[in-house]
Write a protein that holds these residues in place. Structure first.
Motif, PDB file in Angstrom:
ATOM      1  N   VAL A  70     -20.231 -50.394  43.250  1.00 41.48           N
ATOM      2  CA  VAL A  70     -21.234 -51.082  43.731  1.00 41.48           C
ATOM      3  C   VAL A  70     -21.597 -51.153  45.192  1.00 41.48           C
ATOM      4  O   VAL A  70     -22.341 -51.298  45.817  1.00 41.48           O
TER       5      VAL A  70
ATOM      6  N   LEU B 209     -15.897 -52.116  40.910  1.00 44.82           N
ATOM      7  CA  LEU B 209     -15.449 -53.075  39.787  1.00 44.82           C
ATOM      8  C   LEU B 209     -15.061 -52.442  38.537  1.00 44.82           C
ATOM      9  O   LEU B 209     -15.708 -51.450  38.005  1.00 44.82           O
TER      10      LEU B 209
ATOM     11  N   VAL C   3     -20.712 -59.347  41.070  1.00 45.46           N
ATOM     12  CA  VAL C   3     -21.524 -58.621  41.471  1.00 45.46           C
ATOM     13  C   VAL C   3     -22.493 -59.189  42.656  1.00 45.46           C
ATOM     14  O   VAL C   3     -22.841 -58.530  43.479  1.00 45.46           O
ATOM     15  N   GLU C   4     -22.891 -60.436  42.675  1.00 46.25           N
ATOM     16  CA  GLU C   4     -23.457 -61.034  43.682  1.00 46.25           C
ATOM     17  C   GLU C   4     -22.898 -61.001  44.987  1.00 46.25           C
ATOM     18  O   GLU C   4     -23.604 -60.629  46.084  1.00 46.25           O
TER      19      GLU C   4
ATOM     20  N   ALA D 211     -20.652 -58.647  45.931  1.00 46.21           N
ATOM     21  CA  ALA D 211     -20.462 -57.399  46.251  1.00 46.21           C
ATOM     22  C   ALA D 211     -21.783 -56.820  46.767  1.00 46.21           C
ATOM     23  O   ALA D 211     -21.989 -56.212  47.893  1.00 46.21           O
ATOM     24  N   LEU D 212     -22.857 -57.150  46.198  1.00 50.80           N
ATOM     25  CA  LEU D 212     -24.372 -56.741  46.688  1.00 50.80           C
ATOM     26  C   LEU D 212     -24.721 -57.505  47.714  1.00 50.80           C
ATOM     27  O   LEU D 212     -25.749 -57.082  48.128  1.00 50.80           O
TER      28      LEU D 212
ATOM     29  N   LEU E 273     -30.302 -56.208  38.623  1.00 53.67           N
ATOM     30  CA  LEU E 273     -29.079 -55.501  38.480  1.00 53.67           C
ATOM     31  C   LEU E 273     -29.482 -53.812  38.226  1.00 53.67           C
ATOM     32  O   LEU E 273     -28.714 -53.009  38.015  1.00 53.67           O
TER      33      LEU E 273
ATOM     34  N   LEU F  21     -27.501 -51.034  39.441  1.00 58.55           N
ATOM     35  CA  LEU F  21     -26.249 -50.549  38.643  1.00 58.55           C
ATOM     36  C   LEU F  21     -26.313 -49.505  37.609  1.00 58.55           C
ATOM     37  O   LEU F  21     -25.326 -49.388  36.905  1.00 58.55           O
TER      38      LEU F  21
ATOM     39  N   TYR G  95     -15.504 -59.302  31.748  1.00 59.08           N
ATOM     40  CA  TYR G  95     -17.079 -59.149  31.379  1.00 59.08           C
ATOM     41  C   TYR G  95     -17.106 -59.468  29.697  1.00 59.08           C
ATOM     42  O   TYR G  95     -16.032 -59.433  29.056  1.00 59.08           O
TER      43      TYR G  95
END
Length: 441
Positions: free
Chosen positions: A190, A196, A259-260, A262-263, A276, A279, A379
């Protein structure tokens, strides 16, 4: 003269073992057409026997072979219950004409092992075998006993594989409180400084349905207000077009939060795939786990153009979020309408466990030791694994087949895809992580 120290290298054989396993065609066409797993099970048993580990082979049907091995060498802590390490030996079929290479040649080229099963899941089977053989040769016991199970029939629902084993030999699994297998442990880049590693802690349940409409048969030239085809078509259209409400599982929320962070973006649940998109195709996988799903997949009705049939049938592939099975079936019943009924072809429970405990801590520690940019995150997976069988005996199931992947590899597309392949460096990475893991798990 002093004694010679045998140098350990858990990744030494992994590429060759993966290639050799791929060369054993274990295509599973379903109940009537499988090539059978026995040659692969015998290969695996032979490789274990070479380092002094005995195996048992079980068959639910001729050639449908599952291997079980108890690895409990001197030096492991017998007071700790065994860890179940499971893989499957069968693969989905491959049409050779679609591929750049022979899908059953196990070719190693362009830094990858190519072939059917390279990621699903002879890669993990080979990583485990490479590590176990190396540790057995060098006298390095795992921290706890290991139960190795390599199953038949996972690609067709595990009826003559894991589910059969649980129903007929539960004692081989029931003493294992935890398990690792597919589909998880692979990296998702990411940022330049963050990968991740997605650890599967939950998977959707499965409900394959036949939709059946009964009507009045008659001549195709006549008016007919009780037409089974019309009734079925309406139900299929309603189900296919239905917008299922979001149901965010805790594992899904934890993944989205990671993810939020990280990005540095906010992920909108209504447009998760667009949010996303950077990704890659993993966005499609995440999108499929935001809600229950039901996809019409087959239709059958009639035998002649001028005859209105008395019955019409459709098939639907339904998947439900853990905890939302009843909502799934209630919604299907509403969408069917009065003239259409459903029958369950196959139903399997959803699987879930918490992303916590010593095993999860070991995963993070072992990943970070091989990749300083690693962060393990949970996940929810849209498909199914043998975990659906093991969970029936109370086993906590994790998808942890560690692979550090190139950022530009479309890994999700490799599963059941054309030109399936796994980087050799990823296999070697996974073997090193698993070697550490057996010391800590």
């Amino acid at each position: 003269m002093g004694s010679m120290t045998v140098q350990s290298n858990p990744a030494a054989e992994v590429v060759q073992l993966c290639s050799e396993l791929i060369r054993i065609d274990t295509s599973n066409y379903g109940p009537e057409g499988s090539k059978g797993e026995r040659p692969a099970a015998e290969y695996y048993a032979e490789k274990l026997a070479e380092v002094g580990i005995e195996s048992q082979l079980f068959e639910a049907a001729p050639g449908r072979t599952t291997l079980v091995a108890h690895w409990q060498p001197e030096g492991c802590d017998d007071s700790v219950p065994p860890l179940l390490v499971h893989g499957h030996l069968d693969v989905v079929p491959a049409q050779a004409s679609d591929w750049q290479v022979d899908p059953f040649a196990g070719e190693v080229t362009d830094g990858c092992v190519w072939g059917r099963g390279a990621v699903d899941m002879k890669d993990f089977d080979a990583m485990v075998l490479s590590v176990v053989r190396d540790r057995a040769r060098t006298g390095r016991a795992p921290r706890r006993p290991i139960r190795l199970i390599m199953t038949a029939d996972e690609e067709a629902g595990s009826r003559v594989g894991a589910h059969w084993l649980v129903d007929n030999h539960p004692e081989l699994v029931a003493d294992c409180p935890e398990a690792i297998g597919e589909v998880g442990g692979f990296s998702l880049t990411v940022r330049d400084d963050l990968r991740l590693y997605l650890v599967q802690v939950a998977e959707k349940g499965l409900a394959w349905l036949n939709l059946i409409a009964d009507g009045t048969a008659g001549h195709g030239s006549m008016r007919n207000s009780d037409n089974a085809v019309t009734a079925l078509a309406g139900a299929v259209a309603r189900i296919g077009a239905y917008d299922w409400p979001h149901r965010i599982h805790p594992a899904q929320q934890a993944f989205l939060d990671a993810v939020e962070n990280a990005l540095g973006v906010e992920i909108n649940a209504d447009s998760v795939e667009e949010s996303l998109a950077r990704l890659g195709t993993v966005a499609r996988m995440v999108g499929a786990t935001m809600s229950n799903t039901a996809n019409p997949t087959m239709l059958a009705a009639g035998y002649k153009v001028n005859v209105i049939p008395g019955q019409a049938v459709a098939a639907v592939d339904g998947r439900f979020i853990p905890g939302y099975e009843q909502e799934f079936f209630d919604t299907i019943s509403e969408l069917l309408g009065g003239q259409v009924r459903h029958e369950i072809i196959a139903r399997q429970d959803a699987v879930e466990t918490e992303f916590s405990g010593a095993l999860v801590a070991a995963m993070q520690s072992c990943l970070a030791a091989e990749d300083p940019h690693a962060q393990a995150v949970p996940y929810l997976m849209s498909g199914g694994t043998d975990g659906k069988a093991w969970q029936k005996l109370g086993v906590r199931c994790f998808g942890f087949a560690p692979l550090q992947l190139p950022a530009d590899l479309d890994f999700v597309a490799m599963f059941h895809g054309v030109d399936e392949r796994v980087p050799t460096a990823s296999l070697e990475f996974g073997a090193r992580v698993l070697d550490r893991f057996f010391d800590q798990a």
